[in-house]
Design a protein around this motif. Structure first.
Motif, PDB file in Angstrom:
ATOM      1  N   PRO A   1       0.815  -1.222   0.000  1.00 23.33           N
ATOM      2  CA  PRO A   1       0.000   0.000   0.000  1.00 23.33           C
ATOM      3  C   PRO A   1       0.847   1.270   0.000  1.00 23.33           C
ATOM      4  N   LEU A   2       1.954   1.236   0.766  1.00 24.82           N
ATOM      5  CA  LEU A   2       2.808   2.418   0.836  1.00 24.82           C
ATOM      6  C   LEU A   2       3.390   2.753  -0.533  1.00 24.82           C
ATOM      7  N   ILE A   3       3.956   1.728  -1.186  1.00 27.18           N
ATOM      8  CA  ILE A   3       4.564   1.952  -2.498  1.00 27.18           C
ATOM      9  C   ILE A   3       3.498   2.372  -3.504  1.00 27.18           C
ATOM     10  N   GLY A   4       2.332   1.728  -3.434  1.00 26.01           N
ATOM     11  CA  GLY A   4       1.244   2.078  -4.351  1.00 26.01           C
ATOM     12  C   GLY A   4       0.850   3.536  -4.213  1.00 26.01           C
ATOM     13  N   THR A   5       0.704   3.996  -2.976  1.00 24.78           N
ATOM     14  CA  THR A   5       0.293   5.391  -2.759  1.00 24.78           C
ATOM     15  C   THR A   5       1.374   6.354  -3.242  1.00 24.78           C
ATOM     16  N   ILE A   6       2.601   6.103  -2.801  1.00 22.63           N
ATOM     17  CA  ILE A   6       3.687   7.027  -3.150  1.00 22.63           C
ATOM     18  C   ILE A   6       3.889   7.067  -4.666  1.00 22.63           C
ATOM     19  N   PHE A   7       3.952   5.901  -5.274  1.00 17.63           N
ATOM     20  CA  PHE A   7       4.164   5.841  -6.720  1.00 17.63           C
ATOM     21  C   PHE A   7       3.029   6.510  -7.474  1.00 17.63           C
ATOM     22  N   GLY A   8       1.809   6.255  -7.020  1.00 20.57           N
ATOM     23  CA  GLY A   8       0.644   6.827  -7.695  1.00 20.57           C
ATOM     24  C   GLY A   8       0.700   8.340  -7.678  1.00 20.57           C
ATOM     25  N   VAL A   9       0.923   8.900  -6.488  1.00 18.54           N
ATOM     26  CA  VAL A   9       0.973  10.354  -6.354  1.00 18.54           C
ATOM     27  C   VAL A   9       2.141  10.913  -7.164  1.00 18.54           C
ATOM     28  N   MET A  10       3.288  10.246  -7.026  1.00 17.26           N
ATOM     29  CA  MET A  10       4.484  10.727  -7.712  1.00 17.26           C
ATOM     30  C   MET A  10       4.279  10.712  -9.224  1.00 17.26           C
ATOM     31  N   TYR A  11       3.739   9.631  -9.726  1.00 14.62           N
ATOM     32  CA  TYR A  11       3.557   9.514 -11.168  1.00 14.62           C
ATOM     33  C   TYR A  11       2.590  10.585 -11.667  1.00 14.62           C
ATOM     34  N   TYR A  12       1.517  10.781 -10.937  1.00 15.03           N
ATOM     35  CA  TYR A  12       0.539  11.776 -11.372  1.00 15.03           C
ATOM     36  C   TYR A  12       1.182  13.157 -11.478  1.00 15.03           C
ATOM     37  N   TYR A  13       1.891  13.561 -10.422  1.00 14.08           N
ATOM     38  CA  TYR A  13       2.480  14.903 -10.441  1.00 14.08           C
ATOM     39  C   TYR A  13       3.600  15.013 -11.470  1.00 14.08           C
ATOM     40  N   ASN A  14       4.367  13.948 -11.611  1.00 12.10           N
ATOM     41  CA  ASN A  14       5.472  14.005 -12.572  1.00 12.10           C
ATOM     42  C   ASN A  14       5.002  14.032 -14.008  1.00 12.10           C
ATOM     43  N   SER A  15       3.848  13.448 -14.276  1.00  9.45           N
ATOM     44  CA  SER A  15       3.425  13.370 -15.671  1.00  9.45           C
ATOM     45  C   SER A  15       2.386  14.436 -15.987  1.00  9.45           C
ATOM     46  N   LYS A  16       2.359  15.474 -15.183  1.00  8.45           N
ATOM     47  CA  LYS A  16       1.368  16.528 -15.366  1.00  8.45           C
ATOM     48  C   LYS A  16       1.450  17.148 -16.772  1.00  8.45           C
ATOM     49  N   GLU A  17       2.664  17.427 -17.193  1.00  8.54           N
ATOM     50  CA  GLU A  17       2.836  18.052 -18.515  1.00  8.54           C
ATOM     51  C   GLU A  17       2.423  17.091 -19.617  1.00  8.54           C
ATOM     52  N   PHE A  18       2.801  15.850 -19.416  1.00  8.33           N
ATOM     53  CA  PHE A  18       2.438  14.828 -20.390  1.00  8.33           C
ATOM     54  C   PHE A  18       0.919  14.722 -20.488  1.00  8.33           C
ATOM     55  N   THR A  19       0.267  14.786 -19.339  1.00 11.73           N
ATOM     56  CA  THR A  19      -1.190  14.726 -19.312  1.00 11.73           C
ATOM     57  C   THR A  19      -1.774  15.900 -20.089  1.00 11.73           C
ATOM     58  N   GLU A  20      -1.170  17.073 -19.900  1.00  7.33           N
ATOM     59  CA  GLU A  20      -1.687  18.241 -20.607  1.00  7.33           C
ATOM     60  C   GLU A  20      -1.513  18.100 -22.110  1.00  7.33           C
ATOM     61  N   LEU A  21      -0.394  17.503 -22.475  1.00  8.59           N
ATOM     62  CA  LEU A  21      -0.158  17.235 -23.899  1.00  8.59           C
ATOM     63  C   LEU A  21      -1.243  16.294 -24.437  1.00  8.59           C
ATOM     64  N   LEU A  22      -1.564  15.293 -23.654  1.00  5.30           N
ATOM     65  CA  LEU A  22      -2.571  14.320 -24.089  1.00  5.30           C
ATOM     66  C   LEU A  22      -3.959  14.937 -24.138  1.00  5.30           C
ATOM     67  N   LEU A  23      -4.231  15.855 -23.204  1.00  6.00           N
ATOM     68  CA  LEU A  23      -5.561  16.452 -23.140  1.00  6.00           C
ATOM     69  C   LEU A  23      -5.884  17.254 -24.389  1.00  6.00           C
ATOM     70  N   ALA A  24      -4.831  17.790 -25.034  1.00  4.03           N
ATOM     71  CA  ALA A  24      -5.071  18.569 -26.244  1.00  4.03           C
ATOM     72  C   ALA A  24      -5.271  17.666 -27.462  1.00  4.03           C
ATOM     73  N   GLN A  25      -5.069  16.380 -27.291  1.00  4.29           N
ATOM     74  CA  GLN A  25      -5.256  15.436 -28.395  1.00  4.29           C
ATOM     75  C   GLN A  25      -6.698  14.940 -28.397  1.00  4.29           C
ATOM     76  N   PRO A  26      -7.117  14.419 -29.525  1.00  4.92           N
ATOM     77  CA  PRO A  26      -8.505  13.914 -29.566  1.00  4.92           C
ATOM     78  C   PRO A  26      -8.679  12.626 -28.772  1.00  4.92           C
ATOM     79  N   LEU A  27      -8.586  12.744 -27.451  1.00  5.06           N
ATOM     80  CA  LEU A  27      -8.745  11.573 -26.590  1.00  5.06           C
ATOM     81  C   LEU A  27      -9.756  11.900 -25.513  1.00  5.06           C
ATOM     82  N   LYS A  28     -10.440  10.874 -25.052  1.00  7.48           N
ATOM     83  CA  LYS A  28     -11.383  11.096 -23.961  1.00  7.48           C
ATOM     84  C   LYS A  28     -10.616  11.254 -22.663  1.00  7.48           C
ATOM     85  N   ARG A  29     -11.116  12.107 -21.782  1.00  7.89           N
ATOM     86  CA  ARG A  29     -10.432  12.300 -20.503  1.00  7.89           C
ATOM     87  C   ARG A  29     -10.367  11.018 -19.711  1.00  7.89           C
ATOM     88  N   SER A  30     -11.474  10.294 -19.689  1.00 16.25           N
ATOM     89  CA  SER A  30     -11.480   9.076 -18.884  1.00 16.25           C
ATOM     90  C   SER A  30     -10.426   8.100 -19.393  1.00 16.25           C
TER      91      SER A  30
END
Lengths: 260, 235
Positions: A55-84
């Protein structure tokens, strides 16, 4: 979604941390087997480690990955993809790569030790299954926290708190209630209390499979009666699945309304 | 091309867009200007569906942006800060975006144009800001979409690349595309744009050609015209 999943997965597979995580389990598996010289005992020790660490690794990795890939997410959001599909793809990418590190890291030493010939195989499989469930649950919870908090430090703080709450504080509070109300019949209550926390649920599930319920006294007998049956096992897995589905639904819901 | 009706957006207590109406016709270069925090990026992100408006409607090429993400196939977007996943190589990123959108070989020409060949095998985390911006430009211009949105396209570019960018914008315009640009470099805006849209306090303060702006504000040059709007409104 599958394309995002693929890219997130490979992105993580290439990162150093996945290897560290994998190597840790590999080492843990090998050391435990050599020290214990017994598969079943190694499984019990492993359980204690996994129940807290996954659980510890899952939480830390999850949070870390989300924040680290913020820019990547923004790049994806501008593409014709569904948010979900973007967020579910990323979530599954993290959760699956963590699960893979766990399964391979522990699986390899045990297989070499002769797992398939021993009767500990079912206990070991149950261990890996609950480990995977815990990864899925806590990564989803971590994504929820990260989605709701723009501030990284806050997000990390809440994530650690959540882990602390479910892994340690919950148990303490639970125990206190049991002691306070010891004059009353508490078997039903303790059963429900166990069901509501995925970590406790996984621990109980494995303990009872390992046939050491005698350690738990009378409650152990009640638990054994419940979890030992197929009905109890099915209910437990349903509960674990609900623990995965609810946070995932919230990811979908929350991501639809969020501004980037 | 793009129709925006009564757009409202609030971030917490801060009202960024308040009842913005804008129609962008097909073809030509439109510059979206305004002081810092006037809502330029919010406007652009609302068009892209990245920011969810509190109120109002946006349609791109007749499609409501809330309904289906597929309209984004018709938009090329250059984000403001080019921060890509640092584990990926330039080559892989380009391949990935192509995989997510559609196949094109336009990227080869653009890579040559911006002299990016030596960087193809480097990881994005190791690139300088200007080089990242060039990669960003390649990713934006490699698809042949009718609407191009550029958020601060000049950031970090050296003079040669800037000239190439201007050429690129002009060729795209010649193909009859619609291009939306935000920039704080007034010289750049004056040089490339056909029409400007000036945002102030969440609304369109001015929309028209640069010469119209000059006559309206009674200023001889563009930079002073913009400055006079700002001083008149904040004095």
């Amino acid at each position: 979604m599958l394309k995002i999943l693929k890219y997130s997965f490979f992105d993580l597979m290439r990162s150093r941390w996945s290897y560290v995580y994998f190597a840790f389990y590999l080492l843990l598996g090998i050391v435990l087997l050599f020290l214990n010289n017994d598969l079943s005992k190694a499984v019990i020790t492993l359980m204690n480690v996994i129940i807290v660490l996954v659980p510890l690794i899952g939480t830390i990795f999850g949070v870390m990955y989300y924040y680290n890939s913020k820019e990547f997410t923004e790049l994806l959001l501008a593409q014709p993809l569904k948010r979900s599909s973007i967020f579910l793809g990323q979530y599954l990418g993290v959760a699956l790569s963590l699960s893979m590190s766990l399964i391979l890291g522990l699986g390899i030493p045990f297989v070499f030790y002769g797992l398939f010939k021993s009767n500990a195989i079912w206990d070991f499989s149950l261990l890996l299954i609950t480990g995977t469930f815990l990864t899925l649950i806590f990564t989803a919870l971590a994504f929820n926290i990260a989605l709701s908090n723009e501030n990284k430090i806050k997000g990390f703080g809440y994530a650690i708190l959540l882990w602390l709450l479910l892994a340690i504080i919950y148990d303490g509070a639970f125990l206190m209630t049991l002691i306070m109300f010891e004059d009353y019949p508490l078997d039903k209550l303790s059963l429900v209390g166990t069901m509501l926390n995925p970590i406790d649920l996984s621990r109980t599930l494995i303990l009872l499979k390992l046939d050491i319920s005698a350690l738990l006294g009378y409650t152990g007998a009640v638990f054994k009666e419940f979890f030992g049956t197929n009905f109890g096992l099915i209910i437990s897995f349903i509960m674990l699945t609900v623990w995965v589905i609810l946070p995932v639904l919230r990811i979908v819901f929350k991501s639809k309304k969020k501004d980037f | 091309m793009v129709t925006i009706e009564n757009l409202h957006k609030k971030f917490g207590k801060h009202q960024v867009l308040s009842g913005l109406n804008l129609t962008i016709t097909e073809g030509g270069i439109f510059a979206v200007l305004g002081p810092n925090g006037s809502g330029k990026t919010t406007l652009i992100k609302s068009i892209l569906g990245m920011v969810i408006p509190n109120k109002g409607n946006i349609s791109v090429l007749g499609e409501d942006v809330k309904k289906n993400p597929d309209y984004r196939h018709k938009i090329d977007y250059l984000p403001q800060i080019a921060n890509f996943p640092s584990n990926l190589k330039v080559k892989e990123l380009i391949k990935m975006i192509k995989d997510l959108r559609k196949y094109t070989n336009e990227d080869e020409r653009l890579i040559k144009l911006f002299k990016l060949e030596p960087f193809l095998d480097k990881k994005l985390g190791n690139l300088s800001g200007g080089t990242k911006q060039k990669v960003n430009l390649v990713l934006t211009f490699m698809f042949d979409s009718p609407l191009i949105i550029l958020d601060e396209p000049t950031t970090g570019l050296d003079p040669i690349s800037l000239i190439r960018l201007k050429d690129l914008i002009q060729t795209e315009k010649a193909k009859g595309k619609t291009i939306l640009i935000t920039s704080h470099i007034m010289g750049f805006v004056e040089e490339v744009s056909d029409e400007i849209v000036f945002l102030l306090e969440g609304k369109i303060y001015f929309k028209g050609t640069i010469s119209k702006l000059k006559t309206q504000t009674n200023q001889p040059d563009f930079e002073h015209a913009i400055a006079s709007i700002l001083t008149d409104n904040h004095a």
